[in-house]
Design an enzyme around this catalytic site. Structure first.
Site, PDB file in Angstrom:
ATOM      1  N   HIS A  59     -13.623  -2.925   4.142  1.00  0.00           N
ATOM      2  CA  HIS A  59     -12.272  -3.243   3.675  1.00  0.00           C
ATOM      3  C   HIS A  59     -12.018  -2.538   2.361  1.00  0.00           C
ATOM      4  CE1 HIS A  59      -8.725  -5.506   2.490  1.00  0.00           C
ATOM      5  NE2 HIS A  59      -8.601  -5.763   3.773  1.00  0.00           N
ATOM      6  N   ASP A 112     -10.930  -8.642  11.592  1.00  0.00           N
ATOM      7  CA  ASP A 112     -10.828  -8.205  12.986  1.00  0.00           C
ATOM      8  C   ASP A 112     -12.136  -8.301  13.771  1.00  0.00           C
ATOM      9  OD1 ASP A 112      -8.073  -7.400  12.991  1.00  0.00           O
ATOM     10  OD2 ASP A 112      -8.634  -5.729  11.714  1.00  0.00           O
TER      11      ASP A 112
HETATM   12  N1  CMC Z   1     -18.330   1.859   9.580  1.00  0.00           N
HETATM   13  C1  CMC Z   1     -19.108   2.836   9.027  1.00  0.00           C
HETATM   14  N2  CMC Z   1     -18.908   3.348   7.801  1.00  0.00           N
HETATM   15  C2  CMC Z   1     -17.864   2.873   7.105  1.00  0.00           C
HETATM   16  C3  CMC Z   1     -17.023   1.867   7.607  1.00  0.00           C
HETATM   17  C4  CMC Z   1     -17.280   1.355   8.895  1.00  0.00           C
HETATM   18  N3  CMC Z   1     -16.511   0.408   9.431  1.00  0.00           N
HETATM   19  N4  CMC Z   1     -16.059   1.590   6.695  1.00  0.00           N
HETATM   20  C5  CMC Z   1     -16.310   2.400   5.650  1.00  0.00           C
HETATM   21  N5  CMC Z   1     -17.388   3.159   5.897  1.00  0.00           N
HETATM   22  C6  CMC Z   1     -18.020   4.131   4.979  1.00  0.00           C
HETATM   23  C7  CMC Z   1     -17.191   5.392   4.858  1.00  0.00           C
HETATM   24  O1  CMC Z   1     -17.560   6.327   5.841  1.00  0.00           O
HETATM   25  C8  CMC Z   1     -17.539   5.842   3.462  1.00  0.00           C
HETATM   26  O2  CMC Z   1     -18.848   6.391   3.533  1.00  0.00           O
HETATM   27  P1  CMC Z   1     -19.263   7.663   2.608  1.00  0.00           P
HETATM   28  O3  CMC Z   1     -19.274   7.139   1.204  1.00  0.00           O
HETATM   29  O4  CMC Z   1     -20.599   8.064   3.113  1.00  0.00           O
HETATM   30  O5  CMC Z   1     -18.215   8.714   2.828  1.00  0.00           O
HETATM   31  C9  CMC Z   1     -17.676   4.530   2.678  1.00  0.00           C
HETATM   32  O6  CMC Z   1     -18.027   3.541   3.680  1.00  0.00           O
HETATM   33  C10 CMC Z   1     -16.405   4.106   1.978  1.00  0.00           C
HETATM   34  O7  CMC Z   1     -15.391   3.962   2.956  1.00  0.00           O
HETATM   35  P2  CMC Z   1     -13.884   4.436   2.834  1.00  0.00           P
HETATM   36  O8  CMC Z   1     -13.510   5.118   4.106  1.00  0.00           O
HETATM   37  O9  CMC Z   1     -13.668   5.164   1.558  1.00  0.00           O
HETATM   38  O10 CMC Z   1     -13.144   3.047   2.769  1.00  0.00           O
HETATM   39  P3  CMC Z   1     -11.586   2.782   2.809  1.00  0.00           P
HETATM   40  O11 CMC Z   1     -11.314   1.734   1.811  1.00  0.00           O
HETATM   41  O12 CMC Z   1     -10.833   4.058   2.692  1.00  0.00           O
HETATM   42  O13 CMC Z   1     -11.356   2.226   4.288  1.00  0.00           O
HETATM   43  C11 CMC Z   1     -11.296   0.745   6.128  1.00  0.00           C
HETATM   44  C12 CMC Z   1     -11.268   0.873   4.597  1.00  0.00           C
HETATM   45  C13 CMC Z   1     -11.044  -0.696   6.481  1.00  0.00           C
HETATM   46  C14 CMC Z   1     -10.193   1.624   6.728  1.00  0.00           C
HETATM   47  C15 CMC Z   1     -12.683   1.201   6.645  1.00  0.00           C
HETATM   48  O14 CMC Z   1     -13.676   0.331   6.142  1.00  0.00           O
HETATM   49  C16 CMC Z   1     -12.759   1.258   8.161  1.00  0.00           C
HETATM   50  O15 CMC Z   1     -12.397   2.270   8.749  1.00  0.00           O
HETATM   51  N6  CMC Z   1     -13.210   0.163   8.854  1.00  0.00           N
HETATM   52  C17 CMC Z   1     -13.233   0.119  10.293  1.00  0.00           C
HETATM   53  C18 CMC Z   1     -11.850  -0.231  10.829  1.00  0.00           C
HETATM   54  C19 CMC Z   1     -11.488  -1.671  10.567  1.00  0.00           C
HETATM   55  O16 CMC Z   1     -12.251  -2.585  10.838  1.00  0.00           O
HETATM   56  N7  CMC Z   1     -10.257  -1.889  10.077  1.00  0.00           N
HETATM   57  C20 CMC Z   1      -9.726  -3.226   9.813  1.00  0.00           C
HETATM   58  C21 CMC Z   1      -9.564  -3.468   8.362  1.00  0.00           C
HETATM   59  S1  CMC Z   1      -9.265  -5.192   7.906  1.00  0.00           S
HETATM   60  C22 CMC Z   1      -7.798  -5.695   8.661  1.00  0.00           C
HETATM   61  C23 CMC Z   1      -6.659  -4.776   8.586  1.00  0.00           C
HETATM   62  O17 CMC Z   1      -6.364  -4.139   7.596  1.00  0.00           O
HETATM   63  O18 CMC Z   1      -5.975  -4.676   9.601  1.00  0.00           O
END
Ligand code: CMC
Length: 392
Positions: free
Chosen positions: A270, A327
């Site tokens: 998140h 989720d």
């Molecule tokens: N699985 C694997 N790696 C992950 C995940 C994940 N679910 N989420 C983040 N990371 C990694 C990402 O690859 C990055 O790694 P690195 O530093 O090696 O590049 C690091 O963690 C930081 O992540 P980020 O992409 O900068 O995080 P963000 O704040 O931009 O994204 C997020 C947040 C929710 C989009 C992301 O965690 C994600 O894609 N999660 C999976 C989809 C999901 O469950 N979404 C629902 C979110 S909660 C309810 C809602 O908003 O609807």
């Protein structure tokens, strides 16, 4: 024009002031208008929560009765709306139908086009809250090839939605209090989450003074993506994939860590929560309770529990502070209730609607509110001479 700062994904930019929801991502705190989410989910109903978010205070018994009655009076859709569904292909995704029909509501209610009239804001709000469950149920009926079921005025909000969704001419859906209460609680837990992607979209579209239906339709489309509300569908598909591959969660986790083909652990991580998501904790407990109360066991729940346990013990997830989000477990509950996977994000939209509406109202009423207009850092060619086409 001053210094422009690049902030990828708006990680550090507060675009608005808001008095609706308080979120502390380090401590896992979420409050609606100051009330802890745990108390709202335990003691409140979805309509009370909607009233609270939109109006700022919990309703009295009389205020709630008036609100409930107003909504009940507006659950019907204009008969011509049915023709939209006739035109959609049968395998259309319900989120696409939802956003299209919500957008189309502004063609039926042309009095909604002036967001500065308090009376118009109120009636549009009531109409939308009342009609979204009907629109969602029609989308399900379209996919099933079943005749639509009209709303009934003697039923509550969630009861009405479940009946419109699951009743068929041959058999009336039997309302089960376990299902009704669980869905009501899930809608509450989704009702607002400050400046997430869809809510910010509603605000951005609304900041141009577009009407409520147009703004919310945009929010529904933003919610649809798998990184946002579409994650609940993606989680179920991920669990089904792991099951098909023999239930080996560790080999799946390896793929995620290797970032193989961009595979992510859906339902984890998140932008703001860095210790735990308080909604996920409530939902995990509810998943156990609902499945056992309905007498359903689900192999996918066992896979999800194992996946969570193994991920939380893995340095990749620990270092990046990745925890289950809202989720991760919801899909298992929706599935036990009988919803197909494609309807999961529609249920998120039903829950998030009051939050979107509350933010739209707050923005319109804010004195001096300006159109949303982010800046950019230009990375293109600086200057070049235009060559006519025949000389290129
Ligand atoms: N699985 C694997 N790696 C992950 C995940 C994940 N679910 N989420 C983040 N990371 C990694 C990402 O690859 C990055 O790694 P690195 O530093 O090696 O590049 C690091 O963690 C930081 O992540 P980020 O992409 O900068 O995080 P963000 O704040 O931009 O994204 C997020 C947040 C929710 C989009 C992301 O965690 C994600 O894609 N999660 C999976 C989809 C999901 O469950 N979404 C629902 C979110 S909660 C309810 C809602 O908003 O609807």
């Amino acid at each position: 024009t001053g210094l422009v700062t690049l902030d990828s994904g708006f990680g550090n930019t507060a675009a608005y002031k808001s008095a609706i929801t308080y979120l502390d991502g380090e401590q896992g705190i979420l409050r609606y208008r100051g009330y802890p989410i745990e108390q709202v989910a335990e003691r409140g109903s979805f309509l009370e929560t909607a009233y609270l978010l939109i109006n700022g205070e919990l309703p009295t018994v009389d205020e709630l009765a008036v609100f409930q009655n107003e909504i009940t009076q507006h659950t019907l859709l204009h008969e011509d709306v049915k023709r939209f569904y006739d035109g959609f292909p049968r395998d259309a995704h319900p989120m696409a139908m939802l956003s299209s029909v919500v957008s189309a509501l502004s063609t039926f209610y042309q009095d909604s086009h002036n967001p500065f009239s308090e009376e118009q804001r109120h009636i549009s709000t009531v109409r939308l809250l009342a009609k979204l469950p009907t629109i969602a149920a029609y989308a399900y009926k379209k996919a099933m090839g079943h005749p639509i079921v009209y709303p009934r005025n003697d039923l509550g909000y969630v009861e009405n939605f479940l009946r419109m969704t699951f009743s068929v001419p041959a058999q009336d859906y039997e309302l089960d209090p376990v299902v009704v209460n669980a869905l009501d609680k899930l809608l509450i837990l989704h009702a607002d989450h400050e400046q997430n992607c869809s809510t910010s979209t509603v605000r951005l579209v609304g900041s141009s003074q577009a009407n409520l239906f147009a703004s919310i339709s945009a929010g529904i489309n933003a919610l649809w993506g798998p990184l946002h509300g579409g994650a609940n569908q993606a989680v179920l598909e991920m669990l089904e994939g792991i099951k098909r591959d023999g239930g080996d969660v560790d080999s799946f986790i390896r793929k995620v860590k290797d970032k193989e083909d961009g595979v992510k652990l859906m339902g984890f991580g998140h932008r703001v929560y860095k210790s735990f998501d308080p909604r996920a904790q409530i939902i995990k407990a509810a998943a156990h309770d609902v499945l056992s109360a309905l007498g359903k066991s689900d192999e996918l729940l066992d896979i999800a529990l194992k996946l969570e346990e193994h991920a939380l013990a893995d340095s990749y997830f620990v270092e990046r502070k990745l925890y289950p989000n809202v989720d991760f477990y919801t899909g298992l509950i929706y599935r036990a209730m009988g919803f197909p996977t494609t309807m999961f994000t529609v249920l998120f939209a039903l829950g998030r609607l009051p939050g979107w509406i509350a933010h739209w109202h707050e923005m319109i009423k804010e004195p001096g509110s300006r159109i949303g207009r982010p800046r950019q850092v230009y990375t293109g060619v600086e200057l070049r001479e235009y060559v006519p086409v025949e000389a290129r």
